[in-house]
Enzyme design. Structure first.
Site, PDB file in Angstrom:
ATOM      1  N   THR A  32       0.840  -1.203   0.000  1.00  0.00           N
ATOM      2  CA  THR A  32       0.000   0.000   0.000  1.00  0.00           C
ATOM      3  C   THR A  32       0.874   1.252   0.000  1.00  0.00           C
ATOM      4  OG1 THR A  32      -1.621  -1.269   1.285  1.00  0.00           O
ATOM      5  CG2 THR A  32      -1.986   1.096   1.109  1.00  0.00           C
ATOM      6  N   GLU A 104      10.202   0.695  11.206  1.00  0.00           N
ATOM      7  CA  GLU A 104       8.868   1.298  11.189  1.00  0.00           C
ATOM      8  C   GLU A 104       8.506   1.824  12.577  1.00  0.00           C
ATOM      9  OE1 GLU A 104       6.931  -1.417   7.589  1.00  0.00           O
ATOM     10  OE2 GLU A 104       6.519  -1.931   9.671  1.00  0.00           O
TER      11      GLU A 104
END
Length: 219
Positions: A32, A104
Site C-alpha cells: 500500500t 517502522e
C-alpha cells in the site's frame, strides 16, 4: 466491486491530504505504501523529502528523485504514513509482514501523527489471525522461540529472510491478542528480541480505511 488493489490505491491517494507543505515526512513499507510513494511523486515539489523505514522504500523514493534523509538528521516528523497487516478498532496494529517492523516502529515513534493506510480486509475486531512478526538477534532465536511457546504462540522462523538490520524474523501463529499493549511489553522484554510487530503503545492516530463505498477516516 472494487478489488483490493483499487482499495489500496484509494487510500494512497487520500493520504496525500495529510501531507504537510514543505515538510520532511515519514514513509513506511509495503504494497500500500508503494502506491502512496507513486502518488507522492506527483507532489514531491511540495515537500522537503522523506525518512524511510526500509531499504526498499528508500530505493523507490530515490527513483522518484524524492530526497531521503537519515532519521538522525531530523528533529521531528509531522506525519508518518504506513500500512498495517492487521488493525483493530482501537487502532492497535500488527505490522512486519515486510520485515521492516523495527525501523517502522522507530520512525513512528518520532512522528507527531501516525496515519495508517489500509484496505477493509485488514480491519479486525481482534488481532492475531495474522501471524505476529518478531525481529530477533540470530543467536537468541531458539531461546526466544521457547519463551513465545510459553506465551501460547507457535513461532516459525521466516525462511530466507534477513532484516535490513541483519536479524531474523519469527512469525508467531495461534495468538488471540486480547491485550495488545501488555503483550507488546511482555515480548519486548524477552532478551534477544529487537522488537515485536505489535504497534499498540504507539498506535495509529488516524486510519484511512479503503471500503467499497469510499475511504473512511477513523480516529
Amino acid at each position: 466491486m472494487l478489488t483490493q488493489d483499487q482499495l489500496k490505491l484509494a487510500v494512497a491517494k487520500k493520504a496525500l491530504e495529510f501531507v504537510p507543505e514543505d515538510a520532511i515526512i515519514g514513509v513506511g513499507t509495503g504494497s500500500t505504501v508503494n502506491l502512496f510513494i507513486e502518488e507522492l511523486a506527483g507532489i514531491k515539489d511540495r515537500i522537503k523529502g522523506a525518512v524511510s523505514s526500509s531499504d526498499a522504500s528508500t530505493a523507490r523514493l530515490k527513483a522518484h528523485h524524492i530526497p531521503v534523509f537519515d532519521l538522525n538528521e531530523v528533529d521531528k516528523l509531522p506525519v508518518y504514513i504506513d500500512g498495517a497487516d492487521e488493525i483493530n478498532h482501537h487502532l492497535h496494529m500488527i505490522k512486519g509482514g515486510g520485515a521492516a517492523l523495527t525501523r517502522e516502529k522507530i520512525v513512528a515513534g518520532v512522528a507527531d501523527e501516525f496515519i495508517c493506510i489500509a484496505d477493509e480486509k485488514k480491519y479486525v475486531t481482534m488481532l492475531g489471525a495474522f501471524p505476529l512478526p518478531i525481529e530477533v538477534i540470530p543467536m537468541a532465536r531458539s531461546y526466544v522461540a521457547r519463551e513465545l511457546v510459553r506465551l501460547g504462540g507457535h513461532p516459525e522462523l521466516r525462511q530466507g529472510v534477513t532484516t535490513d538490520n541483519g536479524n531474523v524474523i519469527l512469525d508467531v501463529h495461534g495468538l488471540q491478542i486480547m491485550k495488545p499493549v501488555e503483550l507488546e511489553e511482555t515480548i519486548n522484554h524477552i532478551a534477544g528480541v529487537v522488537t515485536c510487530g505489535l504497534f499498540a503503545r504507539r498506535r495509529a492516530d488516524v486510519l484511512l480505511l479503503g471500503k467499497q463505498d469510499g475511504v473512511a477516516v477513523l480516529r
